[in-house]
Design an enzyme around this catalytic site. Structure first.
Site, PDB file in Angstrom:
ATOM      1  N   ASP A 147       0.795  -1.223   0.000  1.00  0.00           N
ATOM      2  CA  ASP A 147       0.000   0.000   0.000  1.00  0.00           C
ATOM      3  C   ASP A 147       0.831   1.280   0.000  1.00  0.00           C
ATOM      4  O   ASP A 147       1.962   1.304   0.498  1.00  0.00           O
ATOM      5  CB  ASP A 147      -0.881   0.041   1.261  1.00  0.00           C
ATOM      6  CG  ASP A 147      -2.064  -0.896   1.164  1.00  0.00           C
ATOM      7  OD1 ASP A 147      -2.063  -1.801   0.316  1.00  0.00           O
ATOM      8  OD2 ASP A 147      -3.000  -0.711   1.978  1.00  0.00           O
ATOM      9  N   HIS A 180       3.433  -2.094   3.581  1.00  0.00           N
ATOM     10  CA  HIS A 180       3.544  -0.762   2.962  1.00  0.00           C
ATOM     11  C   HIS A 180       4.896  -0.639   2.273  1.00  0.00           C
ATOM     12  O   HIS A 180       5.935  -0.744   2.952  1.00  0.00           O
ATOM     13  CB  HIS A 180       3.373   0.326   4.030  1.00  0.00           C
ATOM     14  CG  HIS A 180       1.996   0.322   4.641  1.00  0.00           C
ATOM     15  ND1 HIS A 180       1.650  -0.530   5.662  1.00  0.00           N
ATOM     16  CD2 HIS A 180       0.890   1.031   4.333  1.00  0.00           C
ATOM     17  CE1 HIS A 180       0.373  -0.331   5.962  1.00  0.00           C
ATOM     18  NE2 HIS A 180      -0.121   0.607   5.178  1.00  0.00           N
TER      19      HIS A 180
HETATM   20 NI    NI Z   1      -2.867   3.224   2.895  1.00  0.00          NI
END
Ligand code: NI
Length: 245
Positions: A62, A208
């Site tokens: 992400d 992430h």
């Molecule tokens: Ni996010």
């Protein structure tokens, strides 16, 4: 990209799957065929994981792309022939179009993670709609490929929003079954062990790719998960296994 979009179901014949050393059902095709697996946006408004005993798992990244960390991650994935899904923020997509194109060229999938990364539950329908349309268009403009799923920032989304987003965009909202909380920077080895411990058939792993220590955690995590007999697939490939096997 070359994902099969037909209605045929190559999973239908997997009725008595072989079990591998990890006790997981083995898929009837090898990892080299990953790119030709069926894809689907599923039949639910949202997913935390899919219901399957087949050893498929989705690795999702992400908030990128990031100019340094995402290319480094792509090298790691390429070396292992692993396909992942990237929930990009449109501001980054616009800033790094060449990385966006590399993600697609290397067989990965890109999903919609909005433009401003705001909490959608605090926004009007018109505001949410604009976020998703603008992000969708940025992804198409940079890659030529339309996203087929979305992930709400912070995982924050109402049932009503899931429903109308599905109806208007065709997107299921993709949450996750494993959150190693890598954004709290617990250290790479902790992120690795949380990912490995959380792996399960049909699971969706959240990482992430904007944080360097998160990328550091990936080689060992994926190697351990592969050693347990899993195959990494993209989110739409994973959704195609929902309720199968
Ligand atoms: Ni996010």
């Amino acid at each position: 990209m070359g994902l099969k979009k037909g209605r045929e179901n190559p999973l239908a014949h997997v009725e008595s799957p072989q079990r591998n050393a990890a006790g997981l059902a083995a898929p009837s095709w090898n990892s080299a065929g990953s790119r030709n697996l069926p894809a689907s946006v599923g039949f639910r408004d949202s997913y935390y994981k899919v219901e399957t005993s087949l050893p498929f798992i989705a690795l999702t990244f992400d908030d990128g792309p990031h100019p340094l960390n995402t290319p480094r991650l792509l090298d790691i994935l390429k070396k292992r022939n692993i396909k992942a899904t990237f929930y990009v923020v449109a501001t980054n997509a616009r800033a790094y179009p060449e990385i966006m194109r590399r993600i697609i060229a290397e067989g990965h999938e890109i999903g919609n993670h909005t433009v401003t990364h705001s909490n959608l539950t605090t926004m009007s329908a018109a505001g949410v709609r604009k976020e998703l349309i603008d992000a969708h268009e940025s992804i198409v403009a940079t890659t030529g490929v339309a996203p087929r799923t979305m992930r709400p920032p912070y995982g924050a989304i109402t049932s009503a929003q899931k429903k109308w987003i599905r109806e208007e965009f065709g997107y299921p909202s993709i949450l996750w079954s494993v959150d190693p909380e890598d954004w709290k920077k617990p250290g790479s080895s902790v992120v690795t062990s949380r990912l490995v411990r959380g792996a399960s058939p049909g699971g969706i792993l959240l990482v992430h790719d904007i944080h360097a220590p998160s990328i550091d955690a990936i080689p060992s995590a994926v190697d351990q998960i592969l050693a347990r007999g899993y195959q990494f697939v993209t989110v739409t490939q994973l959704l195609a296994t929902d309720g199968k096997g």
